[in-house]
Design a protein around this motif. Sequence first.
Motif, PDB file in Angstrom:
ATOM      1  N   MET A  99       0.864  -1.172   0.000  1.00 19.71           N
ATOM      2  CA  MET A  99       0.000   0.000   0.000  1.00 19.71           C
ATOM      3  C   MET A  99       0.906   1.229   0.000  1.00 19.71           C
ATOM      4  O   MET A  99       1.730   1.383   0.914  1.00 19.71           O
ATOM      5  N   SER A 100       0.768   2.080  -1.022  1.00 22.98           N
ATOM      6  CA  SER A 100       1.731   3.156  -1.195  1.00 22.98           C
ATOM      7  C   SER A 100       1.113   4.328  -1.941  1.00 22.98           C
ATOM      8  O   SER A 100       0.364   4.123  -2.908  1.00 22.98           O
ATOM      9  N   PRO A 101       1.412   5.556  -1.505  1.00 29.62           N
ATOM     10  CA  PRO A 101       0.893   6.718  -2.238  1.00 29.62           C
ATOM     11  C   PRO A 101       1.374   6.748  -3.693  1.00 29.62           C
ATOM     12  O   PRO A 101       0.777   7.419  -4.527  1.00 29.62           O
ATOM     13  N   TYR A 127       5.764   5.646   8.687  1.00 25.97           N
ATOM     14  CA  TYR A 127       6.822   6.652   8.483  1.00 25.97           C
ATOM     15  C   TYR A 127       6.795   7.125   7.031  1.00 25.97           C
ATOM     16  O   TYR A 127       5.735   7.246   6.441  1.00 25.97           O
ATOM     17  N   GLU A 128       7.965   7.340   6.418  1.00 30.54           N
ATOM     18  CA  GLU A 128       8.000   7.811   5.023  1.00 30.54           C
ATOM     19  C   GLU A 128       7.838   6.672   4.024  1.00 30.54           C
ATOM     20  O   GLU A 128       7.723   6.899   2.821  1.00 30.54           O
ATOM     21  N   GLY A 129       7.846   5.447   4.521  1.00 26.21           N
ATOM     22  CA  GLY A 129       7.713   4.298   3.636  1.00 26.21           C
ATOM     23  C   GLY A 129       8.774   3.255   3.920  1.00 26.21           C
ATOM     24  O   GLY A 129       9.422   3.293   4.976  1.00 26.21           O
ATOM     25  N   SER A 144      -2.564   2.510  -4.220  1.00 20.30           N
ATOM     26  CA  SER A 144      -2.975   3.701  -3.469  1.00 20.30           C
ATOM     27  C   SER A 144      -4.495   3.697  -3.401  1.00 20.30           C
ATOM     28  O   SER A 144      -5.149   3.048  -4.211  1.00 20.30           O
ATOM     29  N   ILE A 145      -5.069   4.416  -2.433  1.00 20.58           N
ATOM     30  CA  ILE A 145      -6.532   4.548  -2.445  1.00 20.58           C
ATOM     31  C   ILE A 145      -6.968   5.956  -2.842  1.00 20.58           C
ATOM     32  O   ILE A 145      -8.150   6.264  -2.837  1.00 20.58           O
ATOM     33  N   GLY A 146      -6.021   6.817  -3.193  1.00 14.02           N
ATOM     34  CA  GLY A 146      -6.411   8.148  -3.657  1.00 14.02           C
ATOM     35  C   GLY A 146      -5.375   9.191  -3.285  1.00 14.02           C
ATOM     36  O   GLY A 146      -4.478   8.944  -2.481  1.00 14.02           O
ATOM     37  N   ASP A 147      -5.532  10.362  -3.898  1.00 17.11           N
ATOM     38  CA  ASP A 147      -4.515  11.403  -3.744  1.00 17.11           C
ATOM     39  C   ASP A 147      -4.762  12.298  -2.539  1.00 17.11           C
ATOM     40  O   ASP A 147      -5.197  13.447  -2.679  1.00 17.11           O
ATOM     41  N   TYR A 148      -4.539  11.739  -1.358  1.00 15.94           N
ATOM     42  CA  TYR A 148      -4.557  12.495  -0.111  1.00 15.94           C
ATOM     43  C   TYR A 148      -3.596  11.782   0.819  1.00 15.94           C
ATOM     44  O   TYR A 148      -3.376  10.579   0.692  1.00 15.94           O
ATOM     45  N   VAL A 149      -2.999  12.535   1.739  1.00 16.74           N
ATOM     46  CA  VAL A 149      -1.946  11.955   2.570  1.00 16.74           C
ATOM     47  C   VAL A 149      -2.534  11.354   3.843  1.00 16.74           C
ATOM     48  O   VAL A 149      -3.211  12.035   4.608  1.00 16.74           O
ATOM     49  N   LEU A 150      -2.269  10.066   4.050  1.00 21.84           N
ATOM     50  CA  LEU A 150      -2.653   9.372   5.275  1.00 21.84           C
ATOM     51  C   LEU A 150      -1.397   9.087   6.088  1.00 21.84           C
ATOM     52  O   LEU A 150      -0.296   9.413   5.663  1.00 21.84           O
ATOM     53  N   SER A 151      -1.582   8.469   7.244  1.00 25.73           N
ATOM     54  CA  SER A 151      -0.449   8.256   8.155  1.00 25.73           C
ATOM     55  C   SER A 151       0.239   6.922   7.972  1.00 25.73           C
ATOM     56  O   SER A 151       1.231   6.634   8.635  1.00 25.73           O
ATOM     57  N   GLY A 152      -0.320   6.072   7.104  1.00 24.71           N
ATOM     58  CA  GLY A 152       0.278   4.760   6.902  1.00 24.71           C
ATOM     59  C   GLY A 152      -0.602   3.918   6.010  1.00 24.71           C
ATOM     60  O   GLY A 152      -1.666   4.366   5.564  1.00 24.71           O
ATOM     61  N   GLY A 153      -0.178   2.705   5.754  1.00 24.83           N
ATOM     62  CA  GLY A 153      -0.882   1.845   4.808  1.00 24.83           C
ATOM     63  C   GLY A 153      -2.019   1.024   5.401  1.00 24.83           C
ATOM     64  O   GLY A 153      -2.722   0.335   4.658  1.00 24.83           O
ATOM     65  N   GLU A 154      -2.211   1.090   6.727  1.00 23.01           N
ATOM     66  CA  GLU A 154      -3.217   0.211   7.350  1.00 23.01           C
ATOM     67  C   GLU A 154      -4.629   0.542   6.899  1.00 23.01           C
ATOM     68  O   GLU A 154      -5.385  -0.359   6.491  1.00 23.01           O
TER      69      GLU A 154
HETATM   70  C1  9D3 Z   1       3.839  13.509   4.033  1.00 23.11           C
HETATM   71  C2  9D3 Z   1       4.934  12.529   3.766  1.00 23.11           C
HETATM   72  N1  9D3 Z   1       5.097  12.371   2.363  1.00 23.11           N
HETATM   73  C3  9D3 Z   1       6.039  13.238   1.700  1.00 23.11           C
HETATM   74  C4  9D3 Z   1       7.220  13.645   2.431  1.00 23.11           C
HETATM   75  C5  9D3 Z   1       5.177  11.043   1.870  1.00 23.11           C
HETATM   76  C6  9D3 Z   1       4.254  10.070   2.486  1.00 23.11           C
HETATM   77  C7  9D3 Z   1       4.759   8.973   3.132  1.00 23.11           C
HETATM   78  C8  9D3 Z   1       3.918   8.050   3.734  1.00 23.11           C
HETATM   79  C9  9D3 Z   1       2.872  10.222   2.405  1.00 23.11           C
HETATM   80  C10 9D3 Z   1       2.024   9.282   3.013  1.00 23.11           C
HETATM   81  C11 9D3 Z   1       2.550   8.213   3.671  1.00 23.11           C
HETATM   82  C12 9D3 Z   1       1.665   7.213   4.309  1.00 23.11           C
HETATM   83  N2  9D3 Z   1       0.626   6.750   3.387  1.00 23.11           N
HETATM   84  C13 9D3 Z   1       0.512   5.494   2.975  1.00 23.11           C
HETATM   85  O1  9D3 Z   1       1.237   4.639   3.413  1.00 23.11           O
HETATM   86  C14 9D3 Z   1      -0.500   5.184   1.977  1.00 23.11           C
HETATM   87  C15 9D3 Z   1      -1.478   5.982   1.340  1.00 23.11           C
HETATM   88  C16 9D3 Z   1      -1.811   7.368   1.462  1.00 23.11           C
HETATM   89  O2  9D3 Z   1      -1.254   8.149   2.226  1.00 23.11           O
HETATM   90  N3  9D3 Z   1      -2.824   7.837   0.672  1.00 23.11           N
HETATM   91  C17 9D3 Z   1      -3.519   7.060  -0.198  1.00 23.11           C
HETATM   92  N4  9D3 Z   1      -3.238   5.782  -0.349  1.00 23.11           N
HETATM   93  C18 9D3 Z   1      -2.221   5.263   0.416  1.00 23.11           C
HETATM   94  S1  9D3 Z   1      -1.719   3.672   0.356  1.00 23.11           S
HETATM   95  C19 9D3 Z   1      -0.568   3.882   1.511  1.00 23.11           C
END
Ligand code: 9D3
Length: 258
Positions: A99-101, A127-129, A144-154
């Motif tokens: 799971m990854s942005p 963390y950052e991945g 990814s599940i969409g273009d917004y920042v979450l705190s992790g892949g769970e």
């Molecule tokens: C804010 C930090 N970012 C740039 C410095 C990178 C970043 C790292 C880790 C942004 C989000 C995350 C954690 N997100 C996921 O692991 C993730 C995710 C998401 O944030 N949005 C949509 N789908 C997914 S799938 C995994």
Amino acid sequence: MTDLARSQRLEVVVVSLFPEMFEALSAWGISSRAISDGLLSLHCINPRSFTEDKHQTVDDRPYGGGPGMVMKTLPLIKAVEAALEHLQCSREQAHVVYMSPQGRQLDTAAVGELKLRTKLVVICGRYEGVDERFIERYVDEEWSIGDYVLSGGELPAMVMLDALIRKLPGALGDQQSAEQDSFEAGLLDCPHYTRPEEILGQRVPEVLLSGDHKRIRQWRLQQSLVRTMQRRPELLDALQLSAEQEALLEAWKRNTKI
Ligand code: 9D3
């Protein structure tokens, strides 16, 4: 593969630093029922249990500097190997997703692909991945599940698994309700009502009380078409409407112009 042709149940192993979060799936609702009915198994593995140092370190500073931390590779490798052991299969027989942005964005078609797998390993980053070398070695696909920042892949993993579980044959009491779902037909859902017939002056649309099933079906389809046109026109553009759908939409346009 048709629903009836599914030969083996889906086995999922999640790799996560927060395995308890997955109780949201295993303890509640349709997903929990699907697991107790044996439609799938869900097992979690915590990379922290594969650390050897006193502080059970799972993260480290990024090479090149900068803010944030990166998940260490070795605990992840050991966790995935334990996942393959749990699944009793080789690396090639399992489908490993991260799971990854940076991943492909999940949609109905993607869920349809994923549900055909029988052995799925889902990696959740924090963390950052994760270290890129881990991705190169083990990961088949990033999602990814969409273009917004979450705190992790769970949470993304749970979103993906919930969508997938709903599509397993037998997961829904009424299999039809899966097919009638919004997006499954490419349309938004129609409005829903339940008792009482009137509440604080608001009445249920008369047609739904008529008992005329043909009219009710047409009204619902028309509502779906109109809502999709108004709220998500790009969904409508992607569809080839049937003659009936075209007629219902035109009838609505004609009636609202007057
Ligand atoms: C804010 C930090 N970012 C740039 C410095 C990178 C970043 C790292 C880790 C942004 C989000 C995350 C954690 N997100 C996921 O692991 C993730 C995710 C998401 O944030 N949005 C949509 N789908 C997914 S799938 C995994």
